[in-house]
Design a protein around this motif. Structure first.
Motif: not given
Length: 349
Positions: A146-162, A177-186
């Motif tokens: 209910h946060i990320l949706n179909i067609a969103d583009t994930v561009v980073s994880v914990n500030g890292k790009t790929f 497992l269970g660690s905090d993670v921050t996802v950057g997305y458009v």
């Protein structure tokens, strides 16, 4: 008494008519997957604005998937070439519109990687720009539901790009497992971030619980155009690559043969697994193809744990060939170069 009998007869006829109507016309939450056909890639692809007039053809194959009524399910159960799949298995919970969009994203990525690989193999200057990954679905236990949706583009994880989705997956699976993670997305043109947790995925690895496919764009001076319309999915990647390479570098590679095949294509030229290999080889043989390329990758260990009888795509195709005594050469491949080498070695001249 006569009136009662007449009333019972009328009610019986009405009820029977309704039941027949339901059995023949009312779709159930199941689908029937059966052999579809083969299509000449020239109908959906042009390279350099020129028509490919060389003899022979490259063909992508497909399965037919249609909603089922009760009577159709009965016939499918008796047909060894058809499989019955639930709506959940087919679309993973996505509605019809979402399922269509997911398959279009797969097709877009397949075309871009095929362009890049075809150009690279033909020694043409090209580059592949990676923007992130399209979100195709979010699992029920994901903290990003209910946060990320179909067609969103994930561009980073914990500030890292790929530079590719495998890089992103490798990084995320390395997190605890269970660690905090921050996802950057458009989403809808807006750059956003969301916080969540690393969860255990069905395959036993750690992740954030999303289905994904690369969001890419190919840069090249060569004009390569696809007109696939409503056709979706990633399984034509190998054949698209062969068609592009042939027109750019080796026009006589087909040598007049009708060649069919299936398999996704990776940025490194690897050929990935697909579904319905048994049905697709049947489609190819019925269309008159003499050669059928099929992925031959080892079955994942986690899948084997759950399904000890799981087979490779090649094994599935060969079972169908033997069962139906098909007159077609099935060629196992794990990389597009293996398909090119085979075609070169088996040319008549």
């Amino acid at each position: 008494m006569k009136k009662n009998k007449k009333l019972v007869l009328i009610l019986s006829i009405v009820l029977s008519t309704i039941l027949l109507w339901v059995a023949f016309l009312f779709p159930l939450p199941y689908y029937i997957e059966s052999p579809g056909g083969a299509a000449d890639i020239r109908t959906v692809l042009t390279v350099g604005g020129k028509e490919d007039e060389q003899s022979g053809s490259y063909n992508f194959v497909y399965v037919q998937v249609k909603p089922a009524t009760a009577i159709q399910l009965l016939f499918a159960a008796l047909d060894s070439h058809s499989d019955i799949i639930s709506k959940e298995e087919l679309a993973g919970g996505a509605n019809s519109e979402e399922f269509y969009r997911i398959n279009q994203f797969y097709m877009e990525t397949s075309q871009n990687i095929a362009k890049y690989q075809g150009l690279t193999l033909a020694k043409k200057e090209t580059s592949l720009e990676f923007f992130g990954v399209y979100v195709l679905n979010v699992t029920e236990d994901s903290t990003f539901k209910h946060i990320l949706n179909i067609a969103d583009t994930v561009v980073s994880v914990n500030g890292k790009t790929f530079k590719s989705s495998p890089e992103l997956i490798e990084y995320v699976s390395s997190l605890k497992l269970g660690s905090d993670v921050t996802v950057g997305y458009v989403s809808a043109g807006q750059e956003l971030t969301a916080d969540g947790k690393i969860i255990k995925l069905e395959n036993g690895k750690n992740g954030i619980g999303i289905g994904l496919v690369d969001h890419t764009e190919v840069k090249s001076s060569e004009q390569i155009d696809f007109q696939t319309g409503s056709i979706g999915g990633p399984s034509a990647g190998l054949m698209f690559t062969l068609a592009i390479y042939t027109q750019l570098a080796d026009p006589d590679l087909r040598d007049g043969r009708m060649i069919a095949g299936t398999g996704t294509i990776g940025e490194d030229g690897s050929v990935g697994d697909i579904g319905g290999a048994d049905k697709k080889v049947l489609s190819a043989a019925k269309a008159g193809a003499s050669v059928f390329f099929v992925p031959n990758n080892p079955v994942d260990k986690e899948i084997l744990k759950q399904h000890p009888d799981a087979k490779t795509n090649y094994e599935e195709a060969m079972e169908a060939v033997k069962k139906d005594k098909l007159d077609i050469e099935v060629v196992p491949v794990t990389h597009v170069k293996e398909a090119i080498d085979y075609l070169k070695k088996t040319k008549s001249q």
